[in-house]
Write a protein that holds these residues in place. Structure first.
Motif, mmCIF file in Angstrom:
data_model
loop_
_atom_site.group_PDB
_atom_site.id
_atom_site.type_symbol
_atom_site.label_atom_id
_atom_site.label_comp_id
_atom_site.label_asym_id
_atom_site.label_seq_id
_atom_site.Cartn_x
_atom_site.Cartn_y
_atom_site.Cartn_z
ATOM 1 N N UNK A 150 0.816 -1.216 0.000
ATOM 2 C CA UNK A 150 0.000 0.000 0.000
ATOM 3 C C UNK A 150 0.848 1.264 0.000
ATOM 4 N N UNK A 151 2.017 1.211 0.662
ATOM 5 C CA UNK A 151 2.875 2.391 0.703
ATOM 6 C C UNK A 151 3.635 2.606 -0.604
ATOM 7 N N UNK A 152 3.979 1.517 -1.274
ATOM 8 C CA UNK A 152 4.811 1.645 -2.466
ATOM 9 C C UNK A 152 3.995 1.792 -3.750
ATOM 10 N N UNK A 153 2.704 1.494 -3.682
ATOM 11 C CA UNK A 153 1.869 1.579 -4.887
ATOM 12 C C UNK A 153 1.788 3.007 -5.447
ATOM 13 N N UNK A 154 1.582 4.050 -4.634
ATOM 14 C CA UNK A 154 1.572 5.414 -5.205
ATOM 15 C C UNK A 154 2.904 5.803 -5.838
ATOM 16 N N UNK A 155 4.017 5.365 -5.233
ATOM 17 C CA UNK A 155 5.330 5.668 -5.813
ATOM 18 C C UNK A 155 5.476 4.995 -7.177
ATOM 19 N N UNK A 156 5.024 3.768 -7.271
ATOM 20 C CA UNK A 156 5.096 3.045 -8.536
ATOM 21 C C UNK A 156 4.255 3.734 -9.615
ATOM 22 N N UNK A 157 3.065 4.132 -9.267
ATOM 23 C CA UNK A 157 2.199 4.804 -10.247
ATOM 24 C C UNK A 157 2.805 6.128 -10.703
ATOM 25 N N UNK A 158 3.405 6.856 -9.774
ATOM 26 C CA UNK A 158 4.026 8.133 -10.134
ATOM 27 C C UNK A 158 5.194 7.935 -11.099
#
Length: 835
Positions: A150-158
């Motif tokens: 959950x924490x790394x998903x926004x970084x991946x999308x960005x």
């Protein structure tokens, strides 16, 4: 005739024929046994493979016929040798008297049923606490991995969006990360760890120095005792996590560059300080488990949960394995992430890979954060039972005293070893552990009278986790780069072999195959071989310790007083050397296996490789001659020159042997030169395969002391044997237990009652019988005991001589001269005679 002779000489190694009016790009006249190349004039040249000759490479050369004949002869010799060996073995077994099989009672056979043994041992070994701990570990690990996802998903999308828009690939770190990771130092957990260590020091009692000052408080705290087997699994898991963090520091030291403001020495000093900080961060966890009090376990449990939470946050939003941030973007400029996106795609594959990569370390952390509260609950439960049972007047013993007194318990490991000294091998009981029964004895025999120390278990846990992480990272990070690596190596090989691409039909001397399958197979081969070598080394450590316990110096050099300093320094370096040798051996085996698999893949993909065929054409005849000579010597030695087909080392047919030795003296001169080259090659390959084996020195028995790794291993074995000798521990435990029992009056009456109940045997006769059995079971003790008795008698004789000398000197000093002279005695005698 001259032309024919010259062409015949050239055909001996490689035949080259020019085919006029033809071109390799339009037609290949050389067939499957030749290489077609175009010369400068555009004519086709046929370069024959191996031992083929002729215009179109369709005829077998004389060298090829000879090599094939020699190969057939060698195959016949091998079949004859092993056929005769099998026949002699069968005949020898038939001549031996048949052994009567012992009759097994039907009831005992039913009791020894495999199902009964399995169920009984599963109930004994798989306790409820272990199963409960495993279940909680899995739950905590799954929750931690979900949180990281959950924490790394926004970084991946960005970063995926920036990748599609051709923008710089990095994400902005949170300001909280500067506190967690300030110049590679954790500023949040480090002060807390130092504070907890200080609290443990204040509430710890001294055992020797100034015990009356401050009521004995403020004592030194140790993380664990490496020479005992208490909480070994817990210590091993903590050391595995430490080794995982140290791996990143080692990589930074090896591949990192020093800045302009900092020199090399300053950088290395900073790395050493970073290692010390990492050790201090995990110091409270280990020391709390060793002290084993409610205060320490409570503090360590809270600290472990805090550390695990920060590790999840740090690996997710602060510094990820594959996603660069604004802090480390300048190192690669995002090229690594671009390669990963192009190979694995921009979907969820990279997140899944990172989650699976973190699975081993998260399992270790889950074990710690679950085990510490369980230990705390067990400690509180024991305290409640003690208060309810009114056992407040029990002995107050330190941790070291409890460990020592446990050695003399009836079912302790040390007592089991001492008990087995008076038993034969078939009389010893089998292991009570279910896992030990499952392992075949020819692979590893599990023994209940031996336990590896906490140091060995910790080192092995660290090494295995490092190997697993290295294998995963090597497969994930290097596989996307294999295509570029293949092109680069092909260019280098072409430059070395002076290859010029004259036409499209010209084949390269060494065409590179696809690297994917050889590389993956090489990494897996290195992992499997290294793991097998580590398991073999584990068995060697136990065997060498048993040998030192009984005075056997056949493998480990005899203990020498002049080398005590070398043993001590080697014991210091054992763990570090072991980890370094294992990692380096893993890399060497992977490189060597990759080279072999690449050659095999080239043959499979292209059918023939000119460079390898040239090498094999020179090696195969020599190898066939060596095999021919070897198996011919084996047949002659066993069935001609030795009596009873080699069962007795006695000469048969002496005259024929002398003639054979005379001619063999000159024949082996050539083979000796070839054998020296093979010796060097074997040494290199053996050094690669046995790099992780510290008990094996590639320098040989006479020069093994010059090997730093073997010296460290010898120092470790000598220290383990001295401080973990079961006989010494049982004896010291028994004597110390009697001494502690006499200090408390409440325990003395029970001891006296037990003494009254025992039968009155002759202790002297029992000791003699025990001594006789001990010497029969351990023959090496006979010479040691004889030497000890001789030394004792010599010392007694020397002491008696010194006493006699002292007495003579005393008598001489206290002797007084007579006051009556001979003249006076004569006068007295004459007077008496006259009267």
């Amino acid at each position: 005739m001259i032309v024919i002779a010259t062409s015949s000489a050239l055909f001996l190694w490689m035949s080259v024929t020019i085919v006029a009016s033809q071109n390799c790009s339009t037609y290949n006249p050389c067939g499957m046994y030749g290489y077609c190349t175009d010369d400068v004039n555009g004519y086709a040249e046929c370069t024959c493979k191996f031992w083929w000759i002729g215009t179109y490479c369709t005829e077998q050369s004389s060298s090829g016929i000879q090599v094939i004949t020699l190969g057939i002869v060698v195959a016949i010799l091998i079949v004859i040798f092993y056929g005769l060996t099998i026949g002699c073995t069968i005949r020898r077994r038939r001549q031996q008297p048949k052994k009567e099989k012992p009759k097994v009672n039907q009831i005992n056979a039913e009791n020894q049923n495999l199902k009964h043994i399995a169920l009984a041992n599963v109930k004994q070994s798989a306790r409820f606490s272990s199963c409960f701990t495993a279940i909680l570990m899995v739950i905590v690990t799954i929750v931690a991995l979900i949180v990281k996802w959950l924490l790394i998903q926004p970084i991946h999308d960005e970063l995926v969006k920036k990748y599609n828009d051709n923008e710089p690939l990095f994400y902005q770190r949170n300001s909280f990360c500067a506190i967690i990771d300030y110049s590679d130092f954790n500023l949040l957990t480090f002060p807390i760890a130092c504070f907890l260590v200080l609290v443990f020091v204040i509430f710890s009692k001294r055992t020797t120095c100034l015990r009356k000052k401050l009521k004995g408080y403020i004592g030194p705290v140790i993380p664990l005792d490496f020479y005992i087997h208490v909480k070994r699994k817990f210590a091993a898991v903590v050391f595995a996590i430490i080794a995982d963090e140290l791996l990143s520091i080692v990589i930074q030291v090896l591949v990192g560059d020093t800045s302009k403001d900092q020199g090399v020495i300053v950088v290395y000093l900073l790395r050493i300080a970073q290692v010390i900080v990492i050790g201090l961060r995990y110091y409270p966890i280990l020391s709390a488990a060793y002290i084993d009090t409610i205060l320490t376990l409570t503090c360590a449990s809270l600290y472990a949960w805090l550390g695990f939470s920060l590790i999840i946050i740090d690996n997710s939003i602060c510094q990820s394995d594959y996603y660069p941030s604004n802090d480390n973007f300048n190192e690669t400029n995002g090229t690594d992430l671009m390669t990963l996106f192009s190979f694995y795609g921009t979907g969820q594959n990279l997140i899944i890979i990172e989650i699976l990569t973190d699975l081993p370390r998260y399992l270790c952390w889950s074990y710690i954060v679950v085990k510490l509260p369980i230990l705390l609950i067990q400690k509180i439960h024991k305290l409640i039972q003690r208060h309810q049972g009114h056992r407040l007047n029990s002995l107050c013993l330190t941790r070291e005293e409890k460990v020592l007194l446990h050695s003399s318990m009836p079912y302790s490991v040390e007592m089991s070893y001492v008990r087995n000294l008076f038993r034969a091998d078939h009389q010893r009981s089998t292991t009570r552990y279910f896992i030990g029964r499952l392992i075949p004895k020819f692979i590893y025999q599990w023994r209940d009278d031996f336990r590896f120390s906490a140091r060995i278990i910790s080192v092995y846990a660290s090494v295995l986790l490092l190997l697993l992480i290295l294998t995963i990272q090597a497969c994930i990070l290097v596989v996307p780069l294999l295509d570029d690596l293949e092109k680069t190596l092909q260019t280098i090989v072409d430059a070395l072999t002076a290859y010029n691409n004259i036409s499209q039909g010209t084949q390269k001397d060494f065409p590179m195959p696809k690297f994917l399958i050889p590389y993956v197979l090489a990494i897996l081969t290195a992992f499997v071989i290294t793991t097998i070598q580590l398991l073999v080394l584990l068995g060697s450590i136990r065997r060498n310790l048993f040998q030192i316990f009984r005075g056997d110096v056949s493998e480990i050099p005899k203990r020498d007083k002049s080398k005590f300093l070398s043993y001590t320094t080697g014991n210091f370096h054992f763990a570090g050397y072991f980890i370094g040798y294992v990692v380096w051996g893993y890399i060497l085996i992977a490189a060597f296996a990759f080279l072999i698999y690449m050659c095999i893949a080239a043959f499979i993909q292209y059918g023939s490789v000119k460079f390898l065929e040239t090498i094999l054409k020179k090696i195969i005849p020599v190898l066939l001659l060596i095999f021919f000579k070897q198996y011919l010597n084996n047949i002659l030695a066993r069935y001609v020159f030795l009596q009873h087909y080699g069962d007795i080392l006695a000469i048969n047919n002496r005259r024929v042997l002398m003639i054979f030795l005379y001619f063999n003296f000159f024949l082996d001169a050539f083979l000796g030169l070839v054998s020296s080259i093979i010796r060097i090659i074997k040494s290199i390959i053996g050094g690669f395969l046995y790099m992780c084996r510290l008990d094996y020195s590639p320098l040989g028995r006479k020069l093994e002391t010059f090997d730093a790794g073997f010296s460290a291993y010898c120092g470790f074995i000598q220290f383990e044997a001295v401080h973990r000798n079961p006989i010494m521990l049982v004896c010291a435990s028994y004597l110390y237990g009697r001494m502690k029992a006499q200090q408390y009056n409440s325990i003395l009456p029970t001891i006296q009652i037990e003494k009254q109940k025992k039968k009155d045997y002759s202790s002297r006769a029992i000791r003699k019988w025990h001594l006789a059995v001990l010497l029969l079971r351990n023959p090496s003790f006979i010479s040691l005991r004889t030497q000890a008795l001789l030394d004792k008698n010599n010392k007694q004789v020397e002491i008696s001589k010194e006493n006699i000398k002292r007495l003579s000197l005393v008598q001489q000093n206290h002797h007084r001269a007579s006051l009556v002279s001979e003249m006076d005695l004569q006068q007295v005698w004459q007077k008496n005679v006259v009267k």
